[in-house]
Design a protein around this motif. Sequence first.
Motif, PDB file in Angstrom:
ATOM      1  N   SER A  64      -0.892   4.338   1.301  1.00  0.00           N
ATOM      2  CA  SER A  64      -1.532   4.842   1.748  1.00  0.00           C
ATOM      3  C   SER A  64      -1.152   5.741   2.874  1.00  0.00           C
ATOM      4  O   SER A  64      -1.633   6.890   3.157  1.00  0.00           O
ATOM      5  N   ASP A  91      -4.818   2.766  -3.114  1.00  0.00           N
ATOM      6  CA  ASP A  91      -3.698   3.161  -2.670  1.00  0.00           C
ATOM      7  C   ASP A  91      -3.665   1.618  -1.829  1.00  0.00           C
ATOM      8  O   ASP A  91      -2.404   0.848  -1.336  1.00  0.00           O
ATOM      9  N   CYS A  92      -4.573   0.567  -2.298  1.00  0.00           N
ATOM     10  CA  CYS A  92      -4.123  -0.296  -2.296  1.00  0.00           C
ATOM     11  C   CYS A  92      -3.527  -1.070  -3.662  1.00  0.00           C
ATOM     12  O   CYS A  92      -4.666  -1.103  -4.719  1.00  0.00           O
ATOM     13  N   LYS A  96      -7.991   7.967  -5.767  1.00  0.00           N
ATOM     14  CA  LYS A  96      -7.518   7.638  -4.442  1.00  0.00           C
ATOM     15  C   LYS A  96      -6.985   5.622  -5.020  1.00  0.00           C
ATOM     16  O   LYS A  96      -7.758   5.247  -3.435  1.00  0.00           O
ATOM     17  N   THR A 121       0.633  -1.410  -0.342  1.00  0.00           N
ATOM     18  CA  THR A 121       0.426   0.131  -0.217  1.00  0.00           C
ATOM     19  C   THR A 121       1.019   1.479   0.163  1.00  0.00           C
ATOM     20  O   THR A 121       1.943   1.146   0.677  1.00  0.00           O
ATOM     21  N   GLU A 147       1.779   8.736  -0.686  1.00  0.00           N
ATOM     22  CA  GLU A 147       1.292   8.600  -2.128  1.00  0.00           C
ATOM     23  C   GLU A 147       2.675   8.357  -3.093  1.00  0.00           C
ATOM     24  O   GLU A 147       3.787   9.185  -2.878  1.00  0.00           O
ATOM     25  N   CYS A 171      -8.726   1.277  -1.819  1.00  0.00           N
ATOM     26  CA  CYS A 171      -8.520   0.035  -0.470  1.00  0.00           C
ATOM     27  C   CYS A 171      -9.695  -0.603  -0.471  1.00  0.00           C
ATOM     28  O   CYS A 171     -10.188  -1.472   0.561  1.00  0.00           O
TER      29      CYS A 171
END
Length: 238
Positions: A168, A206-207, A204, A166, A171, A226
């Motif tokens: 998270s 992030d995973c 967005k 990730t 960035e 995520c």
Amino acid sequence: MADYVNKQVIELKEVNEENRNRATRSVKTETHLSDNSGNVTEERDQLQTSYNTLTKERDQLKPIYNILTKKGEQPQTTYNTLTIERDQLQKERDDLMRKFSILKQTCPEGWQKFESSWYFLSTVKKPWGESRQDCLERGADLVIVNSAKEQEFLFSFNKRAWIGLTDSVTEGAWKFVDGTPLTTPSYWHSQQPDNGGDNPANRKEDCVELNTETWRPVKAWNDLSCLLNRYWICEKVV
């Protein structure tokens, strides 16, 4: 006259007897001294032999001592060095025994073994955070991919599943769940990660999921939100 002759004969016998006794005592004394001298000589020879043996053993041990003391190093220092080496060898032995013991273990039900880890593939879908929590409750964590061989093994699950990667926190700074930053190798699909691409509503992501449904094994990572539901893969290093 006869009495006088007899008396002289008796005295002569007594003198002769005394002389014989003296001679006997002299012989015994000489013999005793000779015997003692022989014992002393024998003991001296034994001591000399023992001394020679000890000297020989000392000379044989001296090169070994010189090696161990590293050309003049103090014996205590050598002892400390040997102790450290012994402890290191003991640690390596214990590690090998532990790994050997692990190899003999059987995976729990629902897990699969690959090299030195056990892997669990979920049968339901959840968001990334909940997926990781499930792994933690199983005494594991989301999988960390360390090699192409492991990537191909995971690909065989044939699921779109979360892995433990990730960005998270920061960035673009991708890290595995153990805090290790992603360097190389990495197995991103073409044009990934794209953080949602051109659609602002998706920006967005992030995973990371392992997409085994449509992509090739060594190029199968994709960044996603995520919050989306996916299967997940737990890993327990054993």
